[in-house]
Design an enzyme around this catalytic site. Sequence first.
Site, mmCIF file in Angstrom:
data_model
loop_
_atom_site.group_PDB
_atom_site.id
_atom_site.type_symbol
_atom_site.label_atom_id
_atom_site.label_comp_id
_atom_site.label_asym_id
_atom_site.label_seq_id
_atom_site.Cartn_x
_atom_site.Cartn_y
_atom_site.Cartn_z
ATOM 1 N N SER A 3 0.780 -1.197 0.063
ATOM 2 C CA SER A 3 -0.116 0.072 0.064
ATOM 3 C C SER A 3 0.874 1.371 -0.064
ATOM 4 O O SER A 3 0.647 2.221 -0.748
ATOM 5 C CB SER A 3 -1.119 -0.078 1.155
ATOM 6 O OG SER A 3 -1.919 -1.107 1.184
ATOM 7 N N GLY A 20 -5.721 -3.799 -7.583
ATOM 8 C CA GLY A 20 -6.830 -2.929 -7.442
ATOM 9 C C GLY A 20 -6.246 -1.467 -7.202
ATOM 10 O O GLY A 20 -6.978 -0.623 -7.796
ATOM 11 N N SER A 48 -11.716 3.241 -0.816
ATOM 12 C CA SER A 48 -11.002 4.456 -0.667
ATOM 13 C C SER A 48 -9.962 4.459 -1.685
ATOM 14 O O SER A 48 -9.461 5.719 -1.802
ATOM 15 C CB SER A 48 -10.345 4.388 0.933
ATOM 16 O OG SER A 48 -9.413 3.323 0.718
ATOM 17 N N ASP A 52 -9.027 -6.290 4.582
ATOM 18 C CA ASP A 52 -7.997 -7.451 4.418
ATOM 19 C C ASP A 52 -7.798 -8.126 5.563
ATOM 20 O O ASP A 52 -6.979 -9.330 5.221
ATOM 21 C CB ASP A 52 -6.516 -6.567 3.558
ATOM 22 C CG ASP A 52 -6.923 -6.000 2.281
ATOM 23 O OD1 ASP A 52 -7.752 -6.661 1.674
ATOM 24 O OD2 ASP A 52 -5.996 -5.448 2.057
#
Length: 414
Positions: free
Chosen positions: A22, A89, A161, A301
């Site tokens: 991330s 994604g 988000s 997750d």
Amino acid sequence: MENKIIQPSTVSGTIIPPASKSVMQRAIAIAALAKGTSHLYGYSSSNDSDAALKIAENLGATVSVDGENVTIDGGLKPNKLTLNCGEAGLGIRMFTPIASLWHEPITLQGEGSLKKRPVNVLEDPLRQLGVQISTSNGFVPVQVCGPMIGGYANVDGSLSSQILTGLLIASPYAQKDVILNVKDLKSKPYIDITLDMMQKFGVSVGRHDYDSFVIPAEQSYKAQDFTIEGDWSGAAFLLVAGALNGSITVENISMDSCQADKAIMDVLKMIGANISINKNSISVSRKDLNAFSFDATECPDLFPPLVSLAAHCDGKSIIKGVSRLAHKESNRALVLQTEFAKLGTKIDLNGDEMIVYGGTVNGGKMHANNDHRIAMAGAVTALLSPNPIEVENPECVAKSYPNFWEDLEKMQGK
């Protein structure tokens, strides 16, 4: 890769999880836009992060990788007008707004599970900001053509988000101020990561709670030296392994992190695990395994490692946030229900709640459904199973944690 058969075993040792993908993907995107040379330290390869590096190159950045160090000389000047996001994604939802800054059409493609993940929620806000955009009935490929003019845009944050993250990162390069009005935002901690990184690279964002964001025009990112923190999503499986059957120390993670999945610590406290928290490491060992109730809406997750944990806890555990799981690498709620049934664990889906009936794991064979987190969940569940668990499609862990199977063997003392 052959199927993996995981034997029941105690675990011990110290493990360093991969870099947070991330954080890494955001850092790559921002550094690709920044003028000058950024150095990103602590890189670890994964399919999603590698795809982001390739996109950065295609958008005009010069990229070099030396072990755990990545150097990016930024600047938006695309040398390729078709970008492949792989199965990421975040990648498709982040690089679509960035690509829309360019004045020629750019097409973004995806592979595998990404072809089933909707991107239509990007259409309205980007059009409102002056971008031309088209999708394939709401899915990839998506084509955009800028420049991004700016102004007001309404953003639906109910699905993910990641859409807002992409719009935020691109907006400083719009021709005029951007005001994003956001409805029903999920996974707010991920927006905290985005805003924190934008600030560290020299861009300011005004905001009112999580409902409205103002990004002034005529800003640009400044190249930085930036260290990538460890991945709490991957670390969650390691910490659960320690709580189930042994003692594990995980390094390069911190409770100061903005990552949503550090919430695994709240659950480990609920079940009665032994926990020791240090500045840059956390140790967890088995003590009690009490059933728990937890709202994972902001950290979806965590569902797979939480199910691994709940499957061995005494009694009935309830995990809220099922609505967040439909558009992951798999339809994760249904896959968890189906695959854990093969191992002897009953899971009920009741609206937004997942109910896991613990203490019934027998072992057996389960399929990862090309979902990295399902594969890791099966492996960790095996540690306290009375019989081995065989995981089909184990290679899919490469999406986020390519060295997972090696680290698991280290924990088992092999």
